[in-house]
Design a protein around this motif. Structure first.
Motif, mmCIF file in Angstrom:
data_model
loop_
_atom_site.group_PDB
_atom_site.id
_atom_site.type_symbol
_atom_site.label_atom_id
_atom_site.label_comp_id
_atom_site.label_asym_id
_atom_site.label_seq_id
_atom_site.Cartn_x
_atom_site.Cartn_y
_atom_site.Cartn_z
ATOM 1 N N GLY A 1 40.388 42.958 25.651
ATOM 2 C CA GLY A 1 39.234 43.708 26.132
ATOM 3 C C GLY A 1 39.692 44.866 26.977
ATOM 4 N N PHE A 2 38.729 45.643 27.467
ATOM 5 C CA PHE A 2 39.033 46.855 28.226
ATOM 6 C C PHE A 2 38.264 46.829 29.545
ATOM 7 C CE2 PHE A 2 39.254 47.859 23.656
ATOM 8 C CZ PHE A 2 40.610 48.132 23.562
ATOM 9 N N HIS A 3 38.978 47.048 30.634
ATOM 10 C CA HIS A 3 38.426 46.927 31.979
ATOM 11 C C HIS A 3 37.563 48.135 32.327
ATOM 12 C CE1 HIS A 3 38.221 46.336 36.315
ATOM 13 N NE2 HIS A 3 38.782 47.518 36.502
ATOM 14 N N ALA A 4 36.390 47.860 32.869
ATOM 15 C CA ALA A 4 35.527 48.933 33.381
ATOM 16 C C ALA A 4 34.512 48.336 34.343
ATOM 17 C CB ALA A 4 34.816 49.659 32.242
ATOM 18 N N SER A 5 34.591 48.768 35.596
ATOM 19 C CA SER A 5 33.606 48.339 36.583
ATOM 20 C C SER A 5 32.298 49.086 36.356
ATOM 21 C CB SER A 5 34.131 48.620 37.994
ATOM 22 O OG SER A 5 33.099 48.473 38.943
ATOM 23 N N GLU A 6 31.193 48.389 36.584
ATOM 24 C CA GLU A 6 29.879 49.027 36.420
ATOM 25 C C GLU A 6 29.691 50.196 37.373
ATOM 26 O OE1 GLU A 6 26.492 46.047 35.401
ATOM 27 O OE2 GLU A 6 27.924 44.940 36.661
ATOM 28 N N ALA A 7 30.427 50.196 38.475
ATOM 29 C CA ALA A 7 30.267 51.252 39.472
ATOM 30 C C ALA A 7 31.100 52.493 39.160
ATOM 31 C CB ALA A 7 30.652 50.710 40.850
ATOM 32 N N ASP A 8 31.908 52.457 38.117
ATOM 33 C CA ASP A 8 32.832 53.551 37.802
ATOM 34 C C ASP A 8 32.407 54.187 36.476
ATOM 35 O OD1 ASP A 8 34.983 55.200 37.117
ATOM 36 O OD2 ASP A 8 36.486 53.816 37.908
ATOM 37 N N THR A 9 31.676 55.287 36.546
ATOM 38 C CA THR A 9 31.142 55.915 35.331
ATOM 39 C C THR A 9 32.256 56.430 34.421
ATOM 40 O OG1 THR A 9 30.894 57.994 36.555
ATOM 41 C CG2 THR A 9 28.959 56.552 36.411
ATOM 42 N N GLU A 10 33.345 56.910 35.003
ATOM 43 C CA GLU A 10 34.459 57.396 34.188
ATOM 44 C C GLU A 10 35.100 56.247 33.411
ATOM 45 O OE1 GLU A 10 38.778 59.643 34.724
ATOM 46 O OE2 GLU A 10 37.306 59.706 36.351
#
Length: 727
Positions: free
Chosen positions: A634-643
């Motif tokens: 999978g690929f990491h992405a926090s909901e708070a980080d739009t980039e």
């Protein structure tokens, strides 16, 4: 040695009291001198423990908060890299090892303990330490500093850094931190460990040699029919004896160790004909123990002499050989597995609603299957009696129904299902009644899961019964599993398939037997079933942790050689090509090579591994390219980080661009649908964290990207993101 005549001494004492008193005085003086000399010598070898002050501001904290009291120091980890750096006095060379010891109170337990020595800190100056075991009272904990001789320092103090795992919000207490030499118990334990290491090294060499031995006979085929086992073979060299027999090898046997037989052993003489071939038909109906899951055969010469245990040693004249073809009458009538090519799949399906599975257009899915406690050989509360291969066994009703629901959910949505076979690591490997257990007896508590117990025959038979139950129940209709992933990330065995610290060939002997047992149990019932070896994205490790990690490349080469020696079979590869950094989803920027010498295989260079699997030597017995599941990534992405959210969606499109170039890939199982709070700060989900308003999290842009794959909207949505990897 001086000889003293007791009667002469007694006579002298009786005749002269003065002499007697002088002798007693001299004896007492000698004893006192000896006591002081011994004490002085012991003090020279065993200096007293030296206190280490972790309450002092001189010690440096990172991601760690300290609360000091008169009783103890309380630490709370505040980030994912908690550590304390401090100085210790000189540690001159000694026959005993230097130990950093303390008392700890740690209800949560801490894994992945490490010591770094001397600044600047680096991986080359790191020594892994045992975990702090979960405890609800004070217990002792120690780090062996002398395991790496560079700790030793004659001329002054040295800086150390002790790392407390990799998780925030851990609370624990410490007291009485000391630097000392190991005590007698620790010394004995270490010496026993050295003896074990020497024994394991010899066994490792023996197994490696077995796979390079040119045996004079080769078993070419083992086939089951309705009431016989047909074993065929040929001679490959000059034979020194005509006294040859076929014997079955027990599930707990290591192939490289010569078998011993007794009066209960099944022994079948063979005769090699003029053409140099032989064929033996062994009577065996479907429920015969000779057809047990994992049973294999070997040609040996049997000694006429009994050993100390009353058994007759054997000399191997062939490698062992597993079953190639199973009795068609035992198989269920099943249509072939639907053809898949770069299909969309998902782990953790239970996090989704059925409508979500259809919305995403999934074609493949996986479920975790916990094996421990699923089947029992004796009655237990909550267990249903069942007949498994002609024997009465007992199955955990609650576990079975829960697994039924998860498999049926995926099958109702039209998915090809995979089962991931796992044995959780428990501190209590044996049950109180000393009955068989699936957990490997040498598993270290550091591992999340363990290798199955194939050390003793009873436990190996329980494992076989568990596999037979799964194969029989989940090889039909909407309870059908076609793909069986055998354990988890075995190259990272210390963490994910633990059987203690063991050299690679010893580890793989155990794993290959487990893999072959899964293959035998499932293909007997479902001819379309496939068993998969599971590996991380690491391929060539320059410096793997000793006897804890193994290079994936070496494992695959060893498995290919295993098939050449003990019989080829249709295993597949379940690979996890995460990005180079789990914290960055821009896998197109991974620093990887496009050769088989690369350190990692990520999506960026996976085509190289696909080409490798197409080579002739890597193919299955029918000449087909091995089936591949990219079964967890999978690929990491926090909901708070739009980039990061934008980059995660781009990674989804990039993934399918790359895997469509690889004809071996059946499916890409995304991990996971919904963000989890239990993955060390990684947010890999296509949806965010669950909340009362959104029990399955809010959809991220990557959700829409994944949904668009293989639909008419894919090309239009892809245009929005492809600049990430095409610039």
């Amino acid at each position: 040695m001086i000889s003293i005549n007791r009667s002469s001494v007694q006579s002298a004492f009786r005749s002269d009291a003065a002499v007697r008193y002088v002798a007693l005085f001299l004896f007492f003086l000698t004893w006192v001198i000896g006591v002081f000399a011994t004490a002085e010598a012991q003090n020279a070898v065993m200096p007293p423990p030296q206190s280490i002050d972790w309450a002092s501001e001189a010690s440096k904290l990172h991601d760690l908060r300290r609360e000091v009291s008169d009783v103890a120091i309380t630490f709370v980890t505040t980030g994912n890299d908690p550590s304390i750096a401090f100085q210790i006095p000189a540690t001159p060379a000694n026959e005993r090892h230097w130990v950093l010891a303390m008392e700890v109170f740690c209800p949560q337990g801490i894994r992945e303990m490490e010591v770094f020595y001397q600044q600047p800190w680096s991986a080359q100056r790191r020594v892994d330490q045992p975990p702090i075991i979960r405890s609800e009272g004070w217990t002792t904990y120690s780090c062996d500093l002398s395991r790496d001789k560079q700790f030793l320092r004659e001329d002054g103090p040295i800086w150390l850094r002790l790392d407390f795992g990799a998780a925030a919000n851990k609370r624990f207490q410490v007291r009485n931190v000391v630097l000392r030499l190991e005590n007698d118990f620790e010394l004995r334990t270490r010496q026993q460990k050295l003896e074990r290491i020497e024994s394991l090294q010899k066994l490792d060499s023996q197994i490696a040699s077995y796979y390079q031995t040119a045996f004079p006979i080769k078993i070419t085929q083992v086939t089951h029919d309705s009431d016989h086992i047909l074993i065929a073979g040929e001679s490959t060299g000059k034979l020194s004896t005509a006294n040859l027999s076929l014997i079955p090898r027990n599930l707990s046997d290591i192939s490289a160790i010569a078998a011993r037989v007794d009066s209960q052993s099944a022994v079948h003489p063979i005769r090699i004909n003029a053409e140099g071939t032989f064929e033996v038909r062994v009577p065996a109906v479907s429920d015969s123990t000779l057809r047990a899951t994992g049973m294999r055969w070997q040609v040996v010469s049997i000694s006429n002499q009994l050993d100390s245990d009353g058994k007759r040693p054997t000399v191997p004249f062939s490698a062992v050989h597993h079953v190639d073809t199973f009795d068609v009458a035992e198989a269920n009538e099943l249509p072939p597995t639907p053809a898949l090519r770069a299909a969309k799949g998902m782990t953790c399906l239970s996090e989704l609603a059925p409508e979500h599975i259809r919305e995403l257009g999934l074609k493949h899915g996986s479920v975790n299957i916990v094996l421990s406690g699923l089947v029992s050989i004796s009655p237990r509360p909550g267990f249903l009696p069942m007949e498994i291969r002609g024997r009465k066994r007992y199955v955990n009703q609650g576990m079975m129904r829960q697994l039924d629901r998860r498999v049926q959910m995926g099958r109702d949505a039209g998915l090809v299902m995979a089962g991931i076979l796992l044995i959780p690591n428990s501190r209590n490997g044996k049950r109180a009644d000393d009955s068989p257990t699936l957990q490997h007896p040498d598993a270290d508590p550091a591992g999340a899961y363990t290798m199955p117990n194939l050390v003793d025959q009873d436990s190996a038979e329980l494992y076989a019964a568990t596999l037979d139950f799964l194969a029989e129940r989940y090889s039909r209709g909407n309870l059908r599993i076609d793909h069986w992933i055998v354990h988890n990330e075995i190259d990272a065995g210390w963490q994910w398939t633990n059987m203690g610290e063991v050299p690679m060939h010893v580890y793989l002997d155990h794993y290959f037997r487990s893999l072959r047992m899964v293959d035998a149990a499932t293909r007997r019932i479902n001819p379309h079933a496939r068993s998969f070896i599971t590996l991380t994205h690491h391929w060539n490790l320059a410096d793997p942790p000793h006897w804890r990690w193994y290079a994936s490349k070496d494992i695959v080469e060893a498995l290919v050689r295993h098939g050449e020696v003990e019989g080829n079979f249709p295993w597949g590869l379940a690979h996890h090509p995460y990005p180079e950094s789990l914290w960055e989803s821009d896998t197109w920027n991974d620093n990887v090579e496009f050769t088989m010498d690369t350190a990692r295989f990520t999506l960026k260079n996976w085509k190289v591994l696909d080409d490798y699997l197409h080579t002739k030597r890597l193919r299955d017995p029918k000449g087909n390219v091995r089936a591949v599941l990219l079964s967890e990534q999978g690929f990491h992405a926090s909901e708070a980080d739009t980039e990061a959210l934008d980059q995660q969606a781009a990674a989804v499109f990039y993934t399918f661009e790359k895997i469509r170039e690889c004809s071996s890939v059946l499916a890409f199982d995304y991990h996971r649908p919904v963000d989890s709070r239990g993955e060390g700060g990684l947010y890999l989900g296509l949806r965010g964290l669950s909340s009362p308003e959104h029990p399955r999290g809010e959809a991220k842009p990557a959700w829409d990207a994944f949904k668009a794959i293989d639909t008419p909207s894919e090309s239009n949505l892809r245009v929005r993101y492809e600049s990430h990897w095409k610039d």
